[in-house]
Design a protein around this motif. Structure first.
Motif, PDB file in Angstrom:
ATOM      1  N   ALA A  93       0.987  -1.554   0.051  1.00  0.00           N
ATOM      2  CA  ALA A  93      -0.346  -0.162   0.135  1.00  0.00           C
ATOM      3  C   ALA A  93       0.752   1.415  -0.114  1.00  0.00           C
ATOM      4  O   ALA A  93       0.327   2.377  -0.581  1.00  0.00           O
ATOM      5  CB  ALA A  93      -1.063  -0.199   1.065  1.00  0.00           C
ATOM      6  N   ILE A  94       1.933   1.319   0.208  1.00  0.00           N
ATOM      7  CA  ILE A  94       2.754   2.247   0.894  1.00  0.00           C
ATOM      8  C   ILE A  94       3.683   2.402  -0.517  1.00  0.00           C
ATOM      9  O   ILE A  94       3.693   4.207  -0.941  1.00  0.00           O
ATOM     10  CB  ILE A  94       4.201   1.879   2.094  1.00  0.00           C
ATOM     11  N   LEU A  95       3.783   1.788  -1.079  1.00  0.00           N
ATOM     12  CA  LEU A  95       4.341   2.238  -2.127  1.00  0.00           C
ATOM     13  C   LEU A  95       3.421   1.965  -4.005  1.00  0.00           C
ATOM     14  O   LEU A  95       3.971   2.921  -4.880  1.00  0.00           O
ATOM     15  CB  LEU A  95       5.368   0.885  -2.958  1.00  0.00           C
ATOM     16  N   GLN A  96       1.764   2.668  -3.420  1.00  0.00           N
ATOM     17  CA  GLN A  96       0.931   3.240  -4.339  1.00  0.00           C
ATOM     18  C   GLN A  96       1.249   4.317  -4.688  1.00  0.00           C
ATOM     19  O   GLN A  96       0.622   4.808  -5.040  1.00  0.00           O
ATOM     20  CB  GLN A  96       0.130   2.166  -3.521  1.00  0.00           C
ATOM     21  N   VAL A  97       1.664   5.003  -2.804  1.00  0.00           N
ATOM     22  CA  VAL A  97       2.179   6.686  -2.640  1.00  0.00           C
ATOM     23  C   VAL A  97       3.098   7.236  -3.695  1.00  0.00           C
ATOM     24  O   VAL A  97       4.257   6.914  -3.947  1.00  0.00           O
ATOM     25  CB  VAL A  97       2.332   6.274  -0.997  1.00  0.00           C
ATOM     26  N   PRO A  98       2.628   8.154  -4.838  1.00  0.00           N
ATOM     27  CA  PRO A  98       3.826   8.223  -6.073  1.00  0.00           C
ATOM     28  C   PRO A  98       5.101   9.072  -5.375  1.00  0.00           C
ATOM     29  O   PRO A  98       4.316   9.470  -4.391  1.00  0.00           O
ATOM     30  CB  PRO A  98       2.796   9.469  -6.851  1.00  0.00           C
ATOM     31  N   GLY A  99       5.903   9.159  -5.831  1.00  0.00           N
ATOM     32  CA  GLY A  99       6.586  10.498  -5.783  1.00  0.00           C
ATOM     33  C   GLY A  99       8.081   9.575  -5.047  1.00  0.00           C
ATOM     34  O   GLY A  99       9.531   9.853  -4.354  1.00  0.00           O
ATOM     35  N   ILE A 100       7.494   8.141  -4.849  1.00  0.00           N
ATOM     36  CA  ILE A 100       8.745   7.114  -3.420  1.00  0.00           C
ATOM     37  C   ILE A 100      10.036   6.822  -4.615  1.00  0.00           C
ATOM     38  O   ILE A 100       9.962   6.544  -5.720  1.00  0.00           O
ATOM     39  CB  ILE A 100       8.504   6.024  -2.687  1.00  0.00           C
ATOM     40  N   ASP A 101      11.575   8.014  -3.563  1.00  0.00           N
ATOM     41  CA  ASP A 101      12.430   7.394  -4.548  1.00  0.00           C
ATOM     42  C   ASP A 101      13.224   6.628  -4.292  1.00  0.00           C
ATOM     43  O   ASP A 101      14.611   5.927  -5.192  1.00  0.00           O
ATOM     44  CB  ASP A 101      13.153   8.775  -5.130  1.00  0.00           C
ATOM     45  N   GLY A 102      13.114   6.099  -3.289  1.00  0.00           N
ATOM     46  CA  GLY A 102      13.655   4.814  -2.622  1.00  0.00           C
ATOM     47  C   GLY A 102      13.363   4.359  -1.151  1.00  0.00           C
ATOM     48  O   GLY A 102      13.001   5.045  -0.458  1.00  0.00           O
ATOM     49  N   ILE A 103      13.957   3.048  -1.331  1.00  0.00           N
ATOM     50  CA  ILE A 103      12.943   2.618   0.208  1.00  0.00           C
ATOM     51  C   ILE A 103      14.350   2.192   0.818  1.00  0.00           C
ATOM     52  O   ILE A 103      15.676   1.450   0.566  1.00  0.00           O
ATOM     53  CB  ILE A 103      12.029   1.097   0.434  1.00  0.00           C
ATOM     54  N   PHE A 104      14.233   2.507   2.499  1.00  0.00           N
ATOM     55  CA  PHE A 104      15.115   2.008   3.258  1.00  0.00           C
ATOM     56  C   PHE A 104      15.491   1.348   4.788  1.00  0.00           C
ATOM     57  O   PHE A 104      14.001   1.265   4.669  1.00  0.00           O
ATOM     58  CB  PHE A 104      15.813   4.151   3.954  1.00  0.00           C
ATOM     59  N   VAL A 105      16.449   0.508   4.706  1.00  0.00           N
ATOM     60  CA  VAL A 105      15.609  -0.896   5.523  1.00  0.00           C
ATOM     61  C   VAL A 105      17.396   0.201   6.809  1.00  0.00           C
ATOM     62  O   VAL A 105      18.555  -0.217   6.449  1.00  0.00           O
ATOM     63  CB  VAL A 105      16.150  -1.808   5.075  1.00  0.00           C
ATOM     64  N   GLY A 106      16.470  -0.084   8.038  1.00  0.00           N
ATOM     65  CA  GLY A 106      17.620  -0.161   9.206  1.00  0.00           C
ATOM     66  C   GLY A 106      17.459  -0.877   9.354  1.00  0.00           C
ATOM     67  O   GLY A 106      16.749  -1.119  10.558  1.00  0.00           O
ATOM     68  N   PRO A 107      18.967  -1.688   9.804  1.00  0.00           N
ATOM     69  CA  PRO A 107      19.313  -2.571  10.317  1.00  0.00           C
ATOM     70  C   PRO A 107      18.932  -3.641  11.748  1.00  0.00           C
ATOM     71  O   PRO A 107      18.397  -4.307  12.143  1.00  0.00           O
ATOM     72  CB  PRO A 107      20.407  -3.345   9.595  1.00  0.00           C
ATOM     73  N   ASN A 108      19.305  -2.335  12.123  1.00  0.00           N
ATOM     74  CA  ASN A 108      19.038  -2.942  13.833  1.00  0.00           C
ATOM     75  C   ASN A 108      17.586  -2.251  14.018  1.00  0.00           C
ATOM     76  O   ASN A 108      17.457  -3.059  14.752  1.00  0.00           O
ATOM     77  CB  ASN A 108      19.939  -1.369  14.576  1.00  0.00           C
ATOM     78  N   ASP A 109      16.933  -1.430  13.807  1.00  0.00           N
ATOM     79  CA  ASP A 109      15.465  -1.823  14.099  1.00  0.00           C
ATOM     80  C   ASP A 109      14.555  -2.735  13.572  1.00  0.00           C
ATOM     81  O   ASP A 109      13.508  -2.973  13.812  1.00  0.00           O
ATOM     82  CB  ASP A 109      14.801  -0.166  13.144  1.00  0.00           C
ATOM     83  N   MET A 110      14.992  -3.237  11.737  1.00  0.00           N
ATOM     84  CA  MET A 110      14.620  -3.933  11.904  1.00  0.00           C
ATOM     85  C   MET A 110      14.580  -5.566  12.406  1.00  0.00           C
ATOM     86  O   MET A 110      13.907  -6.027  12.412  1.00  0.00           O
ATOM     87  CB  MET A 110      14.727  -4.525   9.761  1.00  0.00           C
ATOM     88  N   SER A 111      16.104  -5.224  12.662  1.00  0.00           N
ATOM     89  CA  SER A 111      15.909  -6.902  13.229  1.00  0.00           C
ATOM     90  C   SER A 111      15.530  -7.109  14.510  1.00  0.00           C
ATOM     91  O   SER A 111      14.828  -7.927  15.754  1.00  0.00           O
ATOM     92  CB  SER A 111      17.553  -7.150  13.606  1.00  0.00           C
ATOM     93  N   ILE A 112      15.569  -5.656  14.823  1.00  0.00           N
ATOM     94  CA  ILE A 112      14.753  -5.756  16.890  1.00  0.00           C
ATOM     95  C   ILE A 112      13.508  -6.279  16.333  1.00  0.00           C
ATOM     96  O   ILE A 112      12.841  -6.839  17.369  1.00  0.00           O
ATOM     97  CB  ILE A 112      14.690  -4.806  17.511  1.00  0.00           C
ATOM     98  N   SER A 113      12.689  -5.734  15.341  1.00  0.00           N
ATOM     99  CA  SER A 113      10.384  -5.818  14.949  1.00  0.00           C
ATOM    100  C   SER A 113      11.091  -7.201  14.827  1.00  0.00           C
ATOM    101  O   SER A 113       9.793  -7.529  15.788  1.00  0.00           O
ATOM    102  CB  SER A 113      10.559  -4.564  13.985  1.00  0.00           C
ATOM    103  N   VAL A 114      11.927  -7.876  13.789  1.00  0.00           N
ATOM    104  CA  VAL A 114      11.810  -9.038  14.180  1.00  0.00           C
ATOM    105  C   VAL A 114      11.766 -10.240  15.053  1.00  0.00           C
ATOM    106  O   VAL A 114      11.068 -11.512  14.813  1.00  0.00           O
ATOM    107  CB  VAL A 114      12.723  -9.494  12.857  1.00  0.00           C
ATOM    108  N   GLY A 115      12.371  -9.431  16.162  1.00  0.00           N
ATOM    109  CA  GLY A 115      13.187 -10.385  17.487  1.00  0.00           C
ATOM    110  C   GLY A 115      14.113 -10.792  17.326  1.00  0.00           C
ATOM    111  O   GLY A 115      14.974 -11.472  18.479  1.00  0.00           O
ATOM    112  N   PHE A 116      14.989 -10.369  16.848  1.00  0.00           N
ATOM    113  CA  PHE A 116      16.858 -10.880  16.227  1.00  0.00           C
ATOM    114  C   PHE A 116      17.436 -10.072  16.612  1.00  0.00           C
ATOM    115  O   PHE A 116      17.911  -9.133  15.383  1.00  0.00           O
ATOM    116  CB  PHE A 116      16.700 -12.057  15.428  1.00  0.00           C
ATOM    117  N   PRO A 117      17.480  -8.818  17.629  1.00  0.00           N
ATOM    118  CA  PRO A 117      18.224  -8.230  18.096  1.00  0.00           C
ATOM    119  C   PRO A 117      19.615  -7.816  17.002  1.00  0.00           C
ATOM    120  O   PRO A 117      21.105  -8.616  17.731  1.00  0.00           O
ATOM    121  CB  PRO A 117      18.580  -7.297  18.820  1.00  0.00           C
ATOM    122  N   ASP A 118      20.229  -7.719  16.497  1.00  0.00           N
ATOM    123  CA  ASP A 118      21.609  -7.023  15.507  1.00  0.00           C
ATOM    124  C   ASP A 118      21.610  -8.598  15.299  1.00  0.00           C
ATOM    125  O   ASP A 118      23.218  -8.936  14.716  1.00  0.00           O
ATOM    126  CB  ASP A 118      22.684  -6.999  16.209  1.00  0.00           C
TER     127      ASP A 118
END
Length: 260
Positions: A162-187
Motif C-alpha cells: 500500500a505504501i508503494l502506491q504513493v507516487p513520488g517515492i524514490d527509495g526505500i530504506f531498511v535500518g538493520p538495527n530497527d528491523m532486526s529488533i522488530s523481527v525478534g533477533f536484535p543485530d
C-alpha cells in the motif's frame, strides 16, 4: 551529480553509492567527501546531535560538491521535511514509516513544497493539482528532491504494498538495527528471519521500480545486499570509516616496528 541525475541513474536501472554522516559537522569535511567517489551522503539528524544552524552550514558547503546531500530527518513529518530542504538538502530520508498517511505527508512536503494544508492533502489523495501552472512550477522547483521512505519494522513491511502506491517515492530504506529488533533477533543479521524480510522489501520495492537502501557497517554485509538486489547502496558511516582506517594503518606500522 545532483538529485535529478541521481534519480535518473536509479530509474535507468543503475546503482548509486553513498555513506552516512553521523559525526561530521564542520563544513570543511565536505571537500574531502567530494573527492572519494561518493554519489551521495545521508546526513543523520535522527540520532546525530546537530542543530538546525549546523545542518544549514554543512549543507551550504555541498553547493559546490559533486555529492548529493540527503538528510535523515528525526521523524516522518512535513515540518522536518521542509526544514531540511529549506536548509539546502537535495533529499530527505524519513525514518520508521509504517502507514500510508505518514508517507503521504512526507512525500507531499518533499515533492510539492511549499504547497501546504488542504491543497497538498487533496493532491496526495486525489492527484488533482491546484492548476497546471502550479503543477509545472512545483515540479521544476523540486526537480532535485530525492524522497526516501524508511521501512524498519514488521508492521511497515505488512503495509509495504500500500505504501508503494504513493507516487513520488524514490527509495526505500531498511535500518538493520530497527528491523532486526522488530523481527525478534536484535543485530543478528545472519538469521534467516531477518534476511528473508529484507529480501522481501527489496523484491517488493523493485517490482514497483523503486530501489532499496540497506544500511550496513561492514563491506561483507553491504556486498551481500548488493548481490541481493540493493541498488541504492548505503555503506558504513564517517565515524566507523575513520576509526577503521586509523586502526588498520597503525596496526601495520606497529607490525613493521615489531610490536604487532
Amino acid at each position: 551529480m545532483n538529485g535529478a541525475e541521481l534519480k535518473a541513474t536509479l530509474a535507468g536501472g543503475g546503482r548509486v553509492y553513498g555513506s552516512m554522516i553521523t559525526h561530521g559537522r564542520n563544513p570543511r569535511w565536505v571537500e574531502a567527501l567530494g573527492g572519494i567517489g561518493l554519489d551521495y551522503v545521508v546526513i543523520d539528524t535522527e540520532h546525530g546531535p546537530r542543530s538546525r544552524a549546523e545542518m544549514a552550514d554543512y549543507l551550504a558547503a555541498f553547493a559546490n560538491s559533486p555529492v548529493v546531500p540527503i538528510v535523515r530527518i528525526p521523524i516522518p513529518t512535513s515540518h522536518y521535511v521542509t526544514m531540511a530542504l529549506d536548509a539546502g538538502a537535495q533529499g530527505i530520508l524519513a525514518p520508521y514509516c509504517e502507514t500510508v498517511e505518514e508517507v503521504r505527508e512526507v512525500i507531499g512536503a518533499a515533492k510539492w513544497r511549499p504547497l501546504k494544508g488542504e491543497a497538498v492533502r487533496s493532491l496526495m489523495e486525489s492527484g488533482e493539482h491546484v492548476s497546471d501552472a502550479t503543477r509545472a512550477y512545483l515540479e521544476n522547483r523540486n526537480r532535485n528532491t530525492v524522497a526516501i521512505i524508511g521501512i524498519e519494522s514488521v508492521e511497515a513491511v505488512n503495509n509495504l504494498e500500500a505504501i508503494l502506491q504513493v507516487p513520488g517515492i524514490d527509495g526505500i530504506f531498511v535500518g538493520p538495527n530497527d528491523m532486526s529488533i522488530s523481527v525478534g533477533f536484535p543485530d543478528q543479521y545472519d538469521r534467516p528471519e531477518y534476511q528473508d524480510i529484507v529480501k522481501k522489501v527489496i523484491d517488493t520495492s523493485e517490482a514497483h521500480g523503486i530501489p532499496t537502501l540497506v544500511h550496513h557497517q561492514t563491506a561483507d554485509l553491504s556486498a551481500h545486499w548488493v548481490r541481493q538486489g540493493a541498488r541504492f547502496v548505503l555503506h558504513t558511516t564517517d565515524r566507523r570509516t575513520l576509526a577503521e582506517a586509523y586502526r588498520r594503518e597503525f596496526a601495520a606500522l606497529r607490525e613493521v616496528a615489531g610490536e604487532g
